[in-house]
Scaffold this motif. Structure first.
Motif, mmCIF file in Angstrom:
data_model
loop_
_atom_site.group_PDB
_atom_site.id
_atom_site.type_symbol
_atom_site.label_atom_id
_atom_site.label_comp_id
_atom_site.label_asym_id
_atom_site.label_seq_id
_atom_site.Cartn_x
_atom_site.Cartn_y
_atom_site.Cartn_z
ATOM 1 N N ARG B 70 0.813 -1.214 0.000
ATOM 2 C CA ARG B 70 0.000 0.000 0.000
ATOM 3 C C ARG B 70 0.849 1.267 0.000
ATOM 4 O O ARG B 70 0.418 2.312 -0.487
ATOM 5 N N ALA B 71 2.061 1.170 0.549
ATOM 6 C CA ALA B 71 2.940 2.338 0.515
ATOM 7 C C ALA B 71 3.438 2.599 -0.904
ATOM 8 O O ALA B 71 3.733 3.734 -1.266
ATOM 9 N N ARG B 74 -0.263 3.285 -6.315
ATOM 10 C CA ARG B 74 -1.367 4.244 -6.430
ATOM 11 C C ARG B 74 -2.676 3.441 -6.541
ATOM 12 O O ARG B 74 -2.658 2.232 -6.773
ATOM 13 N N PRO B 75 -3.826 4.137 -6.375
ATOM 14 C CA PRO B 75 -5.084 3.390 -6.235
ATOM 15 C C PRO B 75 -5.405 2.404 -7.362
ATOM 16 O O PRO B 75 -5.990 1.352 -7.112
ATOM 17 N N HIS B 76 -5.036 2.739 -8.579
ATOM 18 C CA HIS B 76 -5.438 1.908 -9.723
ATOM 19 C C HIS B 76 -4.427 0.831 -10.042
ATOM 20 O O HIS B 76 -4.581 0.135 -11.045
ATOM 21 N N GLN B 77 -3.416 0.699 -9.211
ATOM 22 C CA GLN B 77 -2.351 -0.253 -9.519
ATOM 23 C C GLN B 77 -2.494 -1.528 -8.698
ATOM 24 O O GLN B 77 -2.989 -1.502 -7.572
ATOM 25 N N GLU B 96 -6.200 -6.615 -0.678
ATOM 26 C CA GLU B 96 -7.420 -6.019 -1.220
ATOM 27 C C GLU B 96 -8.043 -5.070 -0.189
ATOM 28 O O GLU B 96 -8.628 -4.052 -0.555
ATOM 29 N N ALA B 97 -7.914 -5.399 1.082
ATOM 30 C CA ALA B 97 -8.469 -4.517 2.111
ATOM 31 C C ALA B 97 -7.810 -3.146 2.083
ATOM 32 O O ALA B 97 -8.381 -2.172 2.559
ATOM 33 N N GLY B 99 -7.174 -1.797 -0.753
ATOM 34 C CA GLY B 99 -7.670 -1.197 -1.985
ATOM 35 C C GLY B 99 -7.045 -1.685 -3.274
ATOM 36 O O GLY B 99 -7.417 -1.215 -4.346
ATOM 37 N N LYS B 101 -5.900 -4.660 -6.088
ATOM 38 C CA LYS B 101 -6.166 -5.998 -6.600
ATOM 39 C C LYS B 101 -4.861 -6.787 -6.680
ATOM 40 O O LYS B 101 -3.833 -6.268 -7.097
ATOM 41 N N VAL B 102 -4.944 -8.030 -6.263
ATOM 42 C CA VAL B 102 -3.868 -8.990 -6.486
ATOM 43 C C VAL B 102 -4.145 -9.637 -7.842
ATOM 44 O O VAL B 102 -5.279 -10.034 -8.115
ATOM 45 N N GLU B 132 -7.470 1.270 -19.435
ATOM 46 C CA GLU B 132 -7.912 2.084 -18.290
ATOM 47 C C GLU B 132 -9.072 1.415 -17.541
ATOM 48 O O GLU B 132 -9.435 1.845 -16.455
ATOM 49 N N LEU B 134 -8.743 -1.729 -16.788
ATOM 50 C CA LEU B 134 -8.046 -2.835 -16.127
ATOM 51 C C LEU B 134 -7.165 -2.281 -15.016
ATOM 52 O O LEU B 134 -6.742 -1.121 -15.069
ATOM 53 N N VAL B 135 -6.859 -3.119 -14.053
ATOM 54 C CA VAL B 135 -5.897 -2.735 -13.025
ATOM 55 C C VAL B 135 -4.508 -2.707 -13.657
ATOM 56 O O VAL B 135 -4.130 -3.609 -14.394
ATOM 57 N N GLN B 136 -3.771 -1.660 -13.372
ATOM 58 C CA GLN B 136 -2.436 -1.512 -13.952
ATOM 59 C C GLN B 136 -1.411 -2.311 -13.129
ATOM 60 O O GLN B 136 -1.267 -2.055 -11.936
#
Lengths: 349, 349, 349, 349
Positions: B70-71, B74-77, B96-97, B99, B101-102, B132, B134-136
């Motif tokens: 998480r550090a 970014r949110p979409h990655q 996932e908690a 934010g 996706k694995v 865009e 999809l998760v990056q």
């Protein structure tokens, strides 16, 4: 140099360490399902006077707080607390990081919420036609003792609890320093009271003589369900979980918890008395192990030569409230020496 | 009854406990800024052959994993990992908690990703006109050793690292059992290699002889910034942080880490050899302290009379892969007795 | 019955609807990549006097706010705003739901922050030894006009911007009612000023004559990267994205945005003047389309017989601040009638 | 050039636009509490044959999905879906961004889950001793029609529903293209069936003739509570909410929804028949408005000269599955021309 700046500068009470030594080579199952955790849970249940409460051992206070809160709330719900509440200002936004707004309320230097205050804000929420645009208050977080060392009276806690139940909110008490609260002069709130009046509360280990660890007590069945999943997800489930169980076992099997916290309180009172007699006023009235005298800034350097203290709050241009803490590890001679200094400094007031 | 089901059934190695005892009454600053943490950090930097890496001590593996992830993102990655990756299946969705996706990828029984695989998926992402939606992919998570005990070769790790750098992804290696990986037969990946090839990796304590604790090594300056804030927010900053520093100090000051893990590997090889000789096939080839022989179900009850093992995977209707682990605490005589049982059971194949 | 309670009680300005009708059967690509969005973007860039800004069309204001904030901040960072800020009190904790603490600051009835205030709090953060236990301020959120209808002067905005740049914070202006701000009496902040001084700002559509939609303008390249991924993830990317582009095209192609907002302001001034002349004081000074006169409670029922207004704030036991809004759709005769009522009620003061 | 690449290339059906025009100057209350939303809700309740369901209008599909999911699940719970599910692969990780793991399951080209599959995985979860380390399956997400145009039979849906109820999971059906599903050849699932068998489902507007908007139908009282708070927090509550209500009113007041979707299906069947007759195989069998013929790559350029199609999947080195869609706006002559091309291309097979 003696440290009075906080109550976690040493390791663990020797009886805790001894228990770890004695059991080190035993083989037990992990993740808090070992016999020592079971025994410690049982002792805590007994101390709470309720067999139907769930007890979990978590690693630290910030973690215990956000784990309880995120397990309890739905996405649109928030947690009410005094503006001085630990979750509001000293946990790097850990609660918000789980998606929930903290709803800080004004409070006096003692850092307490009143039932009346909670009642008014909850009623205002439900009376607001646009309430769906507001965070719904669903939990009340208090600290006992508070961050400023103060205690709720039993009457105050009963009132808060009554309001919370009437209004459908959970009451959660952060007991990071609960041991000092249970053994304080004039304290009338007991563990069975907390178990009766709160939906959840913690029994602090780290600041009360353990190496680490907080016991989370869940009294409300709604909060009990699946809580271990949430601990695991929140990073709070220790593989060698017995490390936590053993410590709470040591603290609760023969009254050690109250013994060491009570002693620390007594030392704190000596410091408080010395400050009072020497003419130093107090930032907040505390019957527990943290004392908050106000010093003229010009005397602080001198005090700091022999002792470590925490800077607590700027009172005015020339005065600062400081924090002096005692703990299980505070030595009598360190206190004696501190008293000497306080008296000497008092003469320069 | 001896336990071979996992490598965290006992407490800590005695030399670790001793260090805790010796320093218990010392007063130090909290939150990992004490001299013992500093010394442990310095030893780890030396062992990594790099002075410019940041080292942090966190409480547990799940926490270390999600805190790093998480550090960094970014949110979409998202984070790419083998489908068997610990973050994908054994951490209650902790990533996932936060934010993110694995992005699990197919892999063989060894549980490894290849550079080629990562290259293909990253290229496919950027070639997709609807990317865009999809998760990056921005980070690759591997375990070394893997969950199934296997190791990356240096060539494999170099290839993964090369691809990640070329494609702008972070490479993060979970070293929960790194000690066993560094000392395994035929292993050619060293700590300096990890420090050179990864952007972040962990050095596991809990499963390698400590009471608790994982060292997080951050080699990429982008990941170093403000990391302590994120630790605190994630509930991983221990008040008595020296407890973690002391343990890593004990493990790294005179080679204890590699000594105890190497010994556990040797015991594991004896078990593996016995299984092989007795005719039991393996679910995955492991040169480390976890072994995964396949047993006919009809023999499992008998094995379970004297030993605790983990059920790992159902191979077919009649066969099950089990896990047998060794650790610093495994006794020679327990292994001897296990070998006897394996040989005896082999005759019933 | 006429409604003055808010500025979104009707549909869209007829010229917007007409453009939707005219183009309804054209086939275009989705998700905001159609020619109408491109044209609207280009017009906004021109109006901002900068070719290098990114413009995105999002569905609503709450969504625009949290999308910008979550795209910009790392997990431990928070957003500073006046306590009256829309994100703090009227978005059901949407920002916190993305993991970030809102850091509300005291402000006057106008609802503005000062550069000095921001400077002091940021300096205090970095001077705090325990800052890693606090949320790091990284963005400043303001509204222009504010929730109470007030405007920043150019000097105030320049000061805020200077402080933010000096201290490394992003400045984000919520322009949900920007049109009214740009055309207000005495306003000296222009679109090019916002584009020069802010890192991000929105140009409100919903409250300024559109059916729905907010334009997000990103001037800082750090915020531009991958923003469309974050829009999609946040649920703000419309499949038939041209619906938003068409509206902003209609609003910006021939000055409609400023025309209709300016007209609404003029009607609001008539209402304000009538209140003032009739002897009603104001809760906040507003040069824009929202007016906040204070009425004795005993007169409110009478006012409410012909007009819908919003209750804004309880001033004292006997007095209430109300909100009266105008918009593109406000009819002159409705205003005339309202003025009559205000004058009549004034005589009962 | 005609577009068959998707079903949202035009604006809204004229009768929808007309309703917006007719009511444009009316003044109504915002946020979905206006009379048009109320009428539309009532019509949908009637169409569902249940008065006790809650109906909400949200802006888009991604938003509807994650809003339902985050409102329903506790932190440790996840949502099961086919690997092809829209939430798994085409929403930029929006569900994970709310903290919940998507648990994708293998499925055939039709993109469907079976009750048996769900039953097995839920049983496996609860039988796992280490289940607290796994995400708890609590919701099943399906699409009807699926992403590949297929439909659940009534028997299949009843079986899924039965399993979900037996095992305590919510069943949520994404009906982004529901209109095509309700009117497809051989379809036996009706709106009352969905209302009877699902805990929540959506009725898609955007892809079925509206400008934007999805109706969320909540049949399970557990999911109904406080849902509007969660919509607001998720950025899905439109200020001029009637825009959504009006559209669903137009779609449902005289059968428009089924009329236009049914017609689109008929056109799609003509395309499918032409492909079949011309010798093109299909990637997935679809009785709805999306058709997925497989073309040799060498013929695609030629097809692309007159028509826009979507590339759907690489079948082998030389063949590609494409998507051809119809909608309310598809013109007969465009289809005629496409059929001509397909027949011509078929001769080159």
């Amino acid at each position: 140099m003696f440290t009075f700046n906080c109550d976690y500068t040493e390791g663990a009470h020797p009886r805790i360490l001894q228990k770890m030594l004695d059991t080190n080579l035993e083989q037990t199952v992990g993740y808090g399902e070992d016999p020592y955790c079971a025994q410690a849970r049982q002792l805590i249940r007994q101390a709470c006077g309720r067999e139907d409460v769930d007890v979990h051992f978590l690693v630290g206070g910030t973690q215990a707080n956000f784990t309880v809160i995120r397990a309890a709330l739905r996405p649109h719900q928030g947690v009410v607390c005094p503006v001085t509440g630990h979750i509001n200002g000293h946990e790097t936004g850990a609660v918000e990081a789980t998606g929930h707004k903290v709803l800080p309320q004004p409070c006096g230097p003692e850092g307490k919420l009143t039932g009346k205050q909670v009642d008014a804000l909850v009623q205002a929420h439900w009376a607001d036609e646009a309430r769906e645009h507001l965070v719904q208050p669903k939990m009340v977080y208090i600290s006992h003792p508070t961050e400023n060392g103060a205690l709720y009276t039993l009457a105050e806690l009963e009132e808060l609890s009554r309001v919370c139940r009437e209004r459908g909110l959970y009451l959660f008490a952060d007991g990071a320093r609960l041991g000092y609260g249970l053994t304080a002069r004039g304290a009338d709130v007991t563990l069975p009271d907390l178990a009766r009046l709160c939906d959840a509360f913690t029994i602090g280990g780290t600041k009360c003589g353990a190496l680490l660890g907080e016991a989370v007590v869940l009294t409300n069945p709604e909060l009990q369900k699946d809580f271990r999943y949430v601990i695991k997800q929140s990073g709070g489930m220790l593989a060698k979980g017995r490390l936590l169980g053993l410590q709470f076992l040591a603290l609760f099997e023969d009254g050690l918890y109250q013994e060491i916290c009570g002693r620390a309180n007594q030392l704190a009172y000596r410091i408080a008395d010395a400050c009072r007699e020497a003419g130093f006023p107090f930032f907040a009235q505390s019957p527990t192990n943290q004392q908050f005298p106000i010093f003229p800034n010009r005397l602080l350097e001198q005090l700091g030569q022999d002792f470590l203290y925490s800077t607590w709050a700027k009172v005015d241009e020339d005065h600062t409230a400081i924090r002096l803490c005692t703990s299980w590890a505070t030595r009598e001679e360190a206190v004696d020496q501190l008293l000497g200094d306080i008296r000497a400094l008092g003469k320069e007031l």
